[in-house]
Scaffold this active site. Sequence first.
Site, mmCIF file in Angstrom:
data_model
loop_
_atom_site.group_PDB
_atom_site.id
_atom_site.type_symbol
_atom_site.label_atom_id
_atom_site.label_comp_id
_atom_site.label_asym_id
_atom_site.label_seq_id
_atom_site.Cartn_x
_atom_site.Cartn_y
_atom_site.Cartn_z
ATOM 1 C CG HIS A 137 -0.763 0.804 -36.813
ATOM 2 N ND1 HIS A 137 -0.612 1.998 -37.484
ATOM 3 C CD2 HIS A 137 -2.112 0.622 -36.677
ATOM 4 C CE1 HIS A 137 -1.807 2.515 -37.738
ATOM 5 N NE2 HIS A 137 -2.731 1.694 -37.265
ATOM 6 C CD GLU A 138 -4.018 -2.141 -34.589
ATOM 7 O OE1 GLU A 138 -4.740 -1.620 -33.713
ATOM 8 O OE2 GLU A 138 -4.203 -1.960 -35.806
ATOM 9 C CG HIS A 194 -4.574 2.528 -32.582
ATOM 10 N ND1 HIS A 194 -4.731 3.833 -32.977
ATOM 11 C CD2 HIS A 194 -4.456 1.802 -33.728
ATOM 12 C CE1 HIS A 194 -4.711 3.897 -34.297
ATOM 13 N NE2 HIS A 194 -4.550 2.680 -34.775
#
Length: 381
Positions: free
Chosen positions: A28-29, A32
Site C-alpha cells: 500500500h505505502e 504512494h
Amino acid sequence: MTEILPQPSLMFSLGAFILMIAVLVVVHEGGHFLAGRFFNTKIDAFAFGFGRELLGHTDRRGVRWRLNLLPLGGYVKFTGDLNEASQVDPSLLKLPHAERDKLFAFKPLWQRAIIVAAGPAINFAFAILILAGFYVTLGHPTTPPVVSAVMPESAAASAGLQAGDRILSIDGESVSRFEDVINIVMSGTGKPLQLVVSRDAGSERNLVIQPQMVETTDRFGNVIKHPRLGIARGQQIVEQVGPITALGHGVVDTGNIIVTIGRTLRQVVMGERNLDDLGGPIRSGQVTGQQAAMGVTSFIAFMAFFSVNLGFINLLPIPTLDGGHLLLYAVEAVRRRPLGERFQQWAFMSGFAAIMTLMVVLTWNDLSSVGVFKQLSGVLG
C-alpha cells in the site's frame, strides 16, 4: 462429517497476521511512494510500523527507511508535510521555486490525487495479480449456475425452484457462475430474494425465495450463522487459462469482492446487518492464523482478499484515510482553492476520532466473540 481442526496457537496467529500486515503495508505505502517518485516528489521516510524506530537506513536520495516498534501499519512521509493533512511548513514558502516544485503540498492537484489514490489502487492490483497467478498455475474453477438438486422442505423447494433450473439473476444482479449465487446469498441478511431462472428450453420464471437462516460449523469449530436456499451445485469445471485470461478473471473476481464489501457496509449502515458481524483486529488475526494453518495457498488467497478490504476501506471518504484526502481534493477542485487550515485540522481530528471509536467497538466485539468476557465472568463469579 467434517473433521474439526484444532485452533492455531496465539503466537502462530499473531505471527501470520503480522506477516500479512507487513506485506500489505509495504504494498500500500509502496503505491504512494512509487507515484510520488514518478512525479519527482521529495520523500523523507518510508516506515513500517509506528512509534520508536528500531532499525533504519538512509539511502543516497535522503529517504529514511524505518522499522518501527509497533508493527501494525506504516506511512510515507513527504518532505514538508506537517501532519496527516499534508499541510506545508510555512517556512518552506521561502524556498526557491525549483525546490518547492519537489514538495508534495506544492504539486498540482491532479498529481496529489494520483499519489494518494495509488495506495488503494495498488492494493487492488496486488489482489488481481495473486488471483491471476492462482488461475494460471491451478486453473480457473467455475460451476454453471444450474441447480443440480433441491433439498426437501428447503426455502428453494417452498419457492418452486427445481433441479435443472438455470439461475439468471438475483435481485437484479446477473449471475454467470454458481459461485456468484453462493456469494450473493451468503452475503445477504436473510431477506427475500427475487430470482429469475430459465426452465424448459429457455422459458424464464420469476421466483421469490425467503432464505432460511441456519448455523453451520467451519473446519475450526467456529459457528457461523448465514442464509441458505437449500440447493446443490453441479460438477465444477477447472479451465486452464493463459496469463491474459487469468488477469481478466482476477479483475472480475476482485470487482466481485469490492461489491460484496460495499453491500455488507451498506447493510450495516442501513441497520440490516448487526455491527457484531464486522470483525476487528483480534478476529482478523484469528482468521489469518486459521487460513495460514490450512497452508500457504489458503494464506496467500486470504491475503488477496484482505488486500482488497484494505484498499476499499482506505477509499472511504473519511479524513485521515486516502478517501478523505481525495474528498478534500474534490472540494478544492470545485472551489479552486483549498479549504481553510482550521477546517482541515478539524476534519482530520474528527475522522481520527471516528476511526478510533469504530476500532474500540470492533475490538470489544472481537473480545466477546472469542469468549474473553465469558471467561472473566466465570473467574469473577
